[in-house]
Write an enzyme that holds these catalytic residues in place. Structure first.
Site, PDB file in Angstrom:
ATOM      1  N   GLU A  86       0.813  -1.223   0.000  1.00 25.15           N
ATOM      2  CA  GLU A  86       0.000   0.000   0.000  1.00 25.15           C
ATOM      3  C   GLU A  86       0.845   1.271   0.000  1.00 25.15           C
ATOM      4  OE1 GLU A  86      -0.583  -2.590   1.968  1.00 25.15           O
ATOM      5  OE2 GLU A  86      -2.587  -3.286   1.480  1.00 25.15           O
ATOM      6  N   HIS A  88     -11.235  -4.005   9.483  1.00 24.85           N
ATOM      7  CA  HIS A  88     -11.812  -4.034   8.135  1.00 24.85           C
ATOM      8  C   HIS A  88     -13.145  -3.290   8.074  1.00 24.85           C
ATOM      9  CE1 HIS A  88      -8.858  -7.225   7.645  1.00 24.85           C
ATOM     10  NE2 HIS A  88      -9.072  -7.230   6.346  1.00 24.85           N
TER      11      HIS A  88
END
Lengths: 326, 328
Positions: free
Chosen positions: A60, A129
């Site tokens: 990322e 999440h």
């Protein structure tokens, strides 16, 4: 009127943007062959090829930094970060590089990139999440933050975000991906920075964005039976947010509630409440009330998560409190 | 392009490099004084002693090739072609600076020459250069991107992410490690457990290690590696050993350094030796030095006379004006 799902509208916006502008490329983890974790980019690889639909490793920080460098070198990258929780790994690129480049290089360059990422709970996805971290990005000068509430503005806002010369964080709600709703026959960009009055009302203004807009609409519907007329504003863009639209509504109703799924403390609602207290104090006939998540991580248990997330009943209670009808 | 050769052309390239070395050295020496006298605010990190890396690498780049730099980025900026006026005006926080006085030493940038910015975050330039290389590859423009980083940055995770990504995608990226032996205030030997040659081998990245104080050696290695990269060979890594003559930042008392460190080789002296061997008269070098010094003094005079950075203009440049939304 045509109908489209929220996820499909996002995919359509990506496809149309790529069709219209050869410098638009999309990149992210499993977005090409696999079509994305939520299937949003399905079909784009076949249509545009691996040079413009780029599967990246699970990196990322590098993907986000690369988007900055690519944006400074003639491309318009749209990167997908699989869950908003993972944007923590991309923070230097977003906060220190993308957000600052235009300013700190004396306006020599803009950074036309979009970071797409899903936030929000409801899937028992647990503490890493499910988070809604949009307020972090909205706090950084140089970034724009967008959060669509349905298929029509998901399409229009994403087209505007991709066309925008500045870095935009485009926050999708993963619970909305399957939502089907009407969209205009001719899809067009929706300018960033403009809110939409999605229900007109007289007694109280409810400001929402993303999935909370549907909550606000349900709340307005229920309260209508008690002759409480709720005006609902869909913020659409969180940074820069449409102060004029919220102020105009407050001037009309005199009461203000802000609802979002993100943690209430230090959130978007806090900013809106503070600004309206400054700008609209003379219009206020009662306290500004916020509805958000409690100050705790998002729990895994479906029961706990349902309690954690804002609900119609909590929003109704908040409206009553704002109106002094507790 | 190799800097040495026979005839006028060979000497001309080396003389240009010699001049660039002098420009960077004299600029930084002047900055050192201006900082000590309080005329340059903030933090400055000088690369005195490391000039040959910037000059040698840049001799292998064209004007449209891009680079991402570090907090010690004056040499990269000047060698790529940043004008002295804009450079000093920026360091003196003037409206006429390359970044209109908003970036300063740690953010000097010049997009018109592909200089994508010095950077205050160690290792951040790796991903910016990797992304720039991706843009070059997709746009098929034949350009390459260069990431400069120090050996302290070897501890940053982005090195792995970007090395993997660039090798995987065969990106036109030159990684240049300026190995001055220091990781801020600590010797690199106390910070880094791996060897870059083996690292490069593991990633399938072409690797060279050379004397970074010899501009001819740097230029030759850069020419070789950029040739490989431009022919589609994917990324390459060049380690240039060098020495950091000054502290991590100006004002660093450097109590961590030993007084018996061996005297570093001066890149300007080394380049002068090459020129002497090529038969260039000392008088020629003296003329160059005089011109460089006078150009620098002119730039400083112009910067001092320039208007200060403007708050209203800075505020207006947070976003690209046309895209700002509704606000009160």
């Amino acid at each position: 009127m045509a109908q489209l799902r929220y996820g499909a509208a996002i995919g359509q916006a990506l496809a149309d943007a790529m069709q219209d502008d050869p410098t638009v490329v999309i990149m992210g983890e499993d977005i090409a062959g696999a079509g994305g974790s939520f299937g949003i980019t399905r079909g784009l690889l076949d249509k545009f090829g691996p040079e413009r639909v780029i599967d990246t490793p699970i990196s990322e920080a590098a993907i986000a930094g690369m988007a900055v460098g690519a944006a400074m070198s003639g491309l318009k990258p749209v990167l997908e970060i699989m869950f908003m929780d993972f944007t923590t790994l991309a923070m230097d690129a977003m906060v220190n590089q993308a957000a600052k480049a235009r300013f700190m290089f004396g306006a020599q360059v803009s950074v036309p990139m979009v970071l797409r990422t899903p936030h929000g709970g409801g899937l028992s996805a647990g503490p890493q999440h499910s988070q809604c971290l949009e307020a972090w990005f909205a706090h950084v000068p140089g970034l724009k933050v967008v959060c669509p509430s349905g298929p029509a503005n998901a399409y229009g806002l994403l087209r505007a975000a991709i066309a925008d010369p500045d870095p935009v964080v485009f926050v999708e709600h993963k619970g909305l991906y399957a939502m089907r709703d009407e969209v205009p026959e001719v899809l067009a960009p929706i300018p960033l920075g403009q809110a939409a009055v999605v229900r007109s009302g007289e007694h109280v203004t409810v400001v929402a964005y993303g999935a909370a807009v549907a909550l606000a609409m349900q709340t307005a519907e229920q309260l209508a039976s008690e002759s409480i007329s709720v005006e609902v504003i869909d913020l659409q863009t969180i940074q820069p947010w449409d102060e004029a639209a919220v102020l105009a509504s407050l001037a009309k109703t005199g009461h203000l509630v802000v609802v979002h799924e993100a943690v209430e403390a230090f959130g978007v609602g806090a900013e809106i409440a503070a600004r309206m207290a400054e700008l609209g104090f003379s219009y206020l006939k009662g306290p500004i009330v916020r509805v958000g998540a409690p100050f705790m991580p998002v729990p895994f248990s479906a029961e706990l998560e349902a309690t954690y997330r804002p609900s119609v009943s909590r929003l109704i209670a908040a409206v009553r409190k704002a109106l002094g009808k507790e | 392009m190799p800097l040495t050769g026979t005839g006028e052309d060979g000497n001309a390239a080396l003389l240009r490099s010699y001049e660039q070395l002098l420009v960077i050295r004299r600029c930084e020496e002047r900055l050192q004084r201006l900082f000590a006298e309080g005329e340059v605010p903030g933090f400055i990190h000088l690369g005195v002693g490391q000039e040959a890396i910037s000059v040698g690498v840049m001799s292998a780049l064209g004007p449209a090739d891009t680079l991402a730099s570090t907090h010690r980025g004056h040499g990269h900026a000047l060698a790529k072609g940043m004008p002295l006026d804009g450079f000093f005006a920026e360091l003196l926080a003037r409206d006429t600076g390359v970044c209109r006085g908003r970036g300063g030493s740690m953010h000097v940038a010049d997009m018109s020459i592909g200089m994508l910015g010095a950077n205050g975050i160690v290792g951040a330039g790796l991903s910016i250069a990797t992304g720039s290389a991706l843009a070059h590859k997709l746009r098929k423009n034949g350009q390459i991107a260069v990431s400069f980083f120090g050996d302290g940055a070897l501890a940053e995770g982005l090195l792995h992410e970007c090395g993997n990504m660039a090798a995987l995608m065969k990106l036109p990226l030159l990684l240049v490690c300026e190995a001055n032996g220091w990781s801020e205030f600590s010797p690199v030997s106390s910070q880094i457990a791996f060897d870059l040659a083996k690292w490069s081998e593991a990633y399938g990245i072409a690797y060279r290690k050379i004397d970074g104080n010899d501009v001819v050696a740097v230029a030759e290695a850069a020419a070789e590696l950029t040739g490989l990269i431009r022919s589609g060979g994917g990324p390459a890594l060049l380690t240039c050993t060098t020495d950091r003559w000054r502290g991590h930042f100006e004002g660093d008392a450097q109590k961590y350094r030993s007084s018996d460190e061996p005297a570093p080789r001066d890149p300007i002296v080394v380049a002068g030796e090459h020129l002497a061997a090529a038969g260039v008269a000392t008088q020629r070098l003296t003329q160059i030095a005089a011109r460089v010094e006078s150009e620098i003094e002119e730039a400083i005079v112009a910067a001092r006379a320039a208007p200060p950075a403007r708050f209203d203009a800075a505020l207006a440049d947070v976003y690209t004006a046309a895209s700002i939304g509704v606000a009160i």
